[in-house]
Enzyme design. Structure first.
Site, PDB file in Angstrom:
ATOM      1  N   ASP A  67       4.653  -7.372 -14.702  1.00 43.65           N
ATOM      2  CA  ASP A  67       3.368  -8.026 -14.942  1.00 43.65           C
ATOM      3  C   ASP A  67       2.290  -7.060 -15.429  1.00 43.65           C
ATOM      4  O   ASP A  67       1.159  -7.472 -15.717  1.00 43.65           O
ATOM      5  CB  ASP A  67       2.896  -8.830 -13.731  1.00 43.65           C
ATOM      6  CG  ASP A  67       2.407  -7.993 -12.553  1.00 43.65           C
ATOM      7  OD1 ASP A  67       1.997  -6.837 -12.744  1.00 43.65           O
ATOM      8  OD2 ASP A  67       2.412  -8.521 -11.420  1.00 43.65           O
ATOM      9  N   ASP A  75      -1.490  -3.214  -5.299  1.00 43.19           N
ATOM     10  CA  ASP A  75      -0.519  -3.280  -4.195  1.00 43.19           C
ATOM     11  C   ASP A  75      -0.912  -2.336  -3.067  1.00 43.19           C
ATOM     12  O   ASP A  75      -0.076  -1.626  -2.500  1.00 43.19           O
ATOM     13  CB  ASP A  75       0.887  -2.959  -4.700  1.00 43.19           C
ATOM     14  CG  ASP A  75       1.397  -3.983  -5.703  1.00 43.19           C
ATOM     15  OD1 ASP A  75       0.782  -5.067  -5.801  1.00 43.19           O
ATOM     16  OD2 ASP A  75       2.392  -3.722  -6.395  1.00 43.19           O
ATOM     17  N   HIS A 100       4.683  -7.808  -1.058  1.00 39.91           N
ATOM     18  CA  HIS A 100       4.744  -7.160  -2.377  1.00 39.91           C
ATOM     19  C   HIS A 100       3.360  -6.671  -2.823  1.00 39.91           C
ATOM     20  O   HIS A 100       3.271  -5.933  -3.814  1.00 39.91           O
ATOM     21  CB  HIS A 100       5.382  -8.083  -3.431  1.00 39.91           C
ATOM     22  CG  HIS A 100       4.503  -9.169  -3.963  1.00 39.91           C
ATOM     23  ND1 HIS A 100       4.707  -9.749  -5.198  1.00 39.91           N
ATOM     24  CD2 HIS A 100       3.421  -9.802  -3.434  1.00 39.91           C
ATOM     25  CE1 HIS A 100       3.791 -10.679  -5.410  1.00 39.91           C
ATOM     26  NE2 HIS A 100       3.017 -10.735  -4.361  1.00 39.91           N
ATOM     27  N   GLU A 126       9.874  -7.580 -10.559  1.00 37.67           N
ATOM     28  CA  GLU A 126       9.082  -8.808 -10.702  1.00 37.67           C
ATOM     29  C   GLU A 126       9.440  -9.647 -11.927  1.00 37.67           C
ATOM     30  O   GLU A 126       8.660 -10.505 -12.342  1.00 37.67           O
ATOM     31  CB  GLU A 126       7.578  -8.513 -10.685  1.00 37.67           C
ATOM     32  CG  GLU A 126       7.051  -7.917  -9.388  1.00 37.67           C
ATOM     33  CD  GLU A 126       6.946  -8.907  -8.228  1.00 37.67           C
ATOM     34  OE1 GLU A 126       7.244 -10.108  -8.436  1.00 37.67           O
ATOM     35  OE2 GLU A 126       6.566  -8.483  -7.113  1.00 37.67           O
ATOM     36  N   ASP A 153       6.086  -2.627 -12.777  1.00 33.95           N
ATOM     37  CA  ASP A 153       6.018  -4.068 -12.556  1.00 33.95           C
ATOM     38  C   ASP A 153       5.884  -4.732 -13.915  1.00 33.95           C
ATOM     39  O   ASP A 153       4.985  -4.404 -14.691  1.00 33.95           O
ATOM     40  CB  ASP A 153       4.810  -4.388 -11.675  1.00 33.95           C
ATOM     41  CG  ASP A 153       4.790  -5.828 -11.182  1.00 33.95           C
ATOM     42  OD1 ASP A 153       5.135  -6.732 -11.976  1.00 33.95           O
ATOM     43  OD2 ASP A 153       4.398  -6.059 -10.021  1.00 33.95           O
ATOM     44  N   HIS A 208      -1.656  -4.942 -10.677  1.00 33.41           N
ATOM     45  CA  HIS A 208      -2.208  -4.994  -9.320  1.00 33.41           C
ATOM     46  C   HIS A 208      -2.037  -3.644  -8.628  1.00 33.41           C
ATOM     47  O   HIS A 208      -1.110  -2.894  -8.926  1.00 33.41           O
ATOM     48  CB  HIS A 208      -1.491  -6.074  -8.502  1.00 33.41           C
ATOM     49  CG  HIS A 208      -1.409  -7.400  -9.198  1.00 33.41           C
ATOM     50  ND1 HIS A 208      -0.344  -7.719 -10.029  1.00 33.41           N
ATOM     51  CD2 HIS A 208      -2.254  -8.459  -9.223  1.00 33.41           C
ATOM     52  CE1 HIS A 208      -0.539  -8.938 -10.521  1.00 33.41           C
ATOM     53  NE2 HIS A 208      -1.679  -9.407 -10.058  1.00 33.41           N
ATOM     54  N   HIS A 224       8.136  -6.419  -5.945  1.00 35.31           N
ATOM     55  CA  HIS A 224       7.703  -5.020  -5.878  1.00 35.31           C
ATOM     56  C   HIS A 224       7.754  -4.447  -4.467  1.00 35.31           C
ATOM     57  O   HIS A 224       7.493  -3.254  -4.276  1.00 35.31           O
ATOM     58  CB  HIS A 224       6.305  -4.861  -6.476  1.00 35.31           C
ATOM     59  CG  HIS A 224       6.158  -3.583  -7.239  1.00 35.31           C
ATOM     60  ND1 HIS A 224       5.172  -3.362  -8.177  1.00 35.31           N
ATOM     61  CD2 HIS A 224       6.880  -2.429  -7.226  1.00 35.31           C
ATOM     62  CE1 HIS A 224       5.282  -2.148  -8.690  1.00 35.31           C
ATOM     63  NE2 HIS A 224       6.311  -1.562  -8.124  1.00 35.31           N
ATOM     64  N   ASP A 233       1.225  -1.329 -13.201  1.00 34.63           N
ATOM     65  CA  ASP A 233       1.079  -2.634 -12.577  1.00 34.63           C
ATOM     66  C   ASP A 233      -0.286  -3.219 -12.920  1.00 34.63           C
ATOM     67  O   ASP A 233      -1.257  -2.471 -13.108  1.00 34.63           O
ATOM     68  CB  ASP A 233       1.192  -2.471 -11.048  1.00 34.63           C
ATOM     69  CG  ASP A 233       1.608  -3.737 -10.317  1.00 34.63           C
ATOM     70  OD1 ASP A 233       1.223  -4.831 -10.762  1.00 34.63           O
ATOM     71  OD2 ASP A 233       2.307  -3.626  -9.289  1.00 34.63           O
TER      72      ASP A 233
END
Length: 361
Positions: free
Chosen positions: A261, A155, A168, A304, A259, A153, A128, A151
């Site tokens: 994930d 980030d 990332h 990712e 992303d 997360h 990412h 995402d």
């Protein structure tokens, strides 16, 4: 997780209904004719697990380009970004800065070139960290933009707050104007300036956030929808509330940085930082369908995917999930598409369809 006031939520939910006129739905049932520029970014230096850099190659082997063309898209493959590492660049707790600075500069320049050709830019990562270059290039080409960051997360760490030093986990903090004073001078990154206001950024799918990131989200009132908000309001309501918050006048080019994930680990197991309890594939597709319906979607990142993690079956599941997300981004409708020109069908076939509507499954 959601930091939007309840009054705004109720008001936005009512306004959302107006976005679904019958004409708009019918328009989006038609075959897509988007002009798409595909950019591969085989970059893996923003984290420590090898293999994520082979994502672009895996997508091409899966036949992504041919499938997009089969959907009616005018696709131009711009190949993979190449770069030469800048030696000697060091900043405390920020790994591989020489790689990041060199690669993301090339990414930014490539995105500008694709957008200036009148194409939607589809960037296939890579980790990412790619978002630094893609969003920088998007802003340079289009001016102010609205950003959906999908995402698990946030980030949103700086080098001073990151628990790992992996870049990332830092892109949004690098891009946001309001956080520019929280960074030291970054050698090799003079081409990249914080170009995006926090008010034009929204998160969807958050469920694994560091304490500093949560502090920043609260302090700056960043639009952030966690999984509990999606469970409460539903993904279509959440997506449209996010879009209305970051672009209230429906006027800005839209960038979706997705992303893999953000999806639950059962849906997309081959990623470096999987987190259970995430989006279903259906919800991921719906985010992209809603984004496409704005008619302003001009850049998408899909990052990712790591084909070296998991079994061959896991890799196939992950790549197929990502492919469904991308198809939605270019206008593919799960309702199906009518033929572009009925007169091109064999006459007998058309006769059978028109006179025997109940023969199909």
């Amino acid at each position: 997780m959601c930091i939007i006031p309840q009054v705004m939520l109720k008001s936005s939910c009512l306004k959302t209904c107006s976005r679904f006129s019958s004409n708009r739905v019918l328009m989006n049932l038609r075959r897509s004719h988007n002009k798409v520029g595909v950019l591969g970014v085989p970059f893996d230096k923003g984290q420590l697990k090898g293999g994520v850099g082979s994502g672009p190659e895996a997508f091409r082997k899966l036949g992504l380009i041919e499938e997009l063309r089969g959907l009616g898209c005018d696709v131009k493959d711009f190949g993979d970004v190449r770069y030469e590492q800048i030696e000697g660049l060091t900043v405390k707790n920020m790994t591989a800065l020489g790689h990041v600075a060199a690669c993301q500069k090339e990414v930014s320049d490539s995105v500008v070139r694709i957008l200036n050709e009148g194409r939607m830019c589809l960037t296939i990562g890579g980790d990412h960290t790619c978002g630094i270059g893609t969003i920088d290039g998007h802003v340079k080409a289009k001016g102010n933009i609205a950003l959906l960051w999908v995402d698990a997360h946030a980030d949103l760490n700086t080098n001073a707050t990151s628990p790992t030093g992996n870049v990332h986990g830092m892109p949004v903090a690098l891009l946001a104007k309001e956080l520019s004073d929280y960074w030291p001078y970054l050698p090799g990154m003079d081409w990249q300036q914080p170009r995006l206001s926090i008010r034009n950024i929204a998160y969807i799918g958050l469920r694994d956030i560091d304490s500093y990131e949560r502090l920043v989200i609260d302090k700056f009132a960043i639009t952030a929808f966690g999984m509990e908000d999606i469970e409460r309001y539903g993904i279509i309501e959440v997506t449209n509330m996010a879009l209305r918050r970051i672009d209230p006048n429906d006027s800005l080019p839209l960038h979706v940085s997705f992303d893999i994930d953000s999806l639950d680990a059962l849906e997309a197991p081959c990623t470096g930082t999987p987190v259970r309890g995430g989006l279903t594939l259906r919800e991921g597709i719906q985010i992209m369908e809603e984004s496409y319906r704005t008619q302003r979607l001009s850049a998408v990142d899909l990052v990712e995917v790591n084909p070296r993690l998991g079994s061959p079956a896991d890799v196939r599941i992950t790549l197929e999930a990502a492919k469904h997300i991308i198809r939605a981004a270019v206008g593919y409708s799960r309702r199906g598409h009518s033929p572009e020109n009925v007169s091109d069908l064999p006459q007998q076939t058309f006769h059978n369809i028109s006179t025997s509507p109940h023969n199909s499954k």
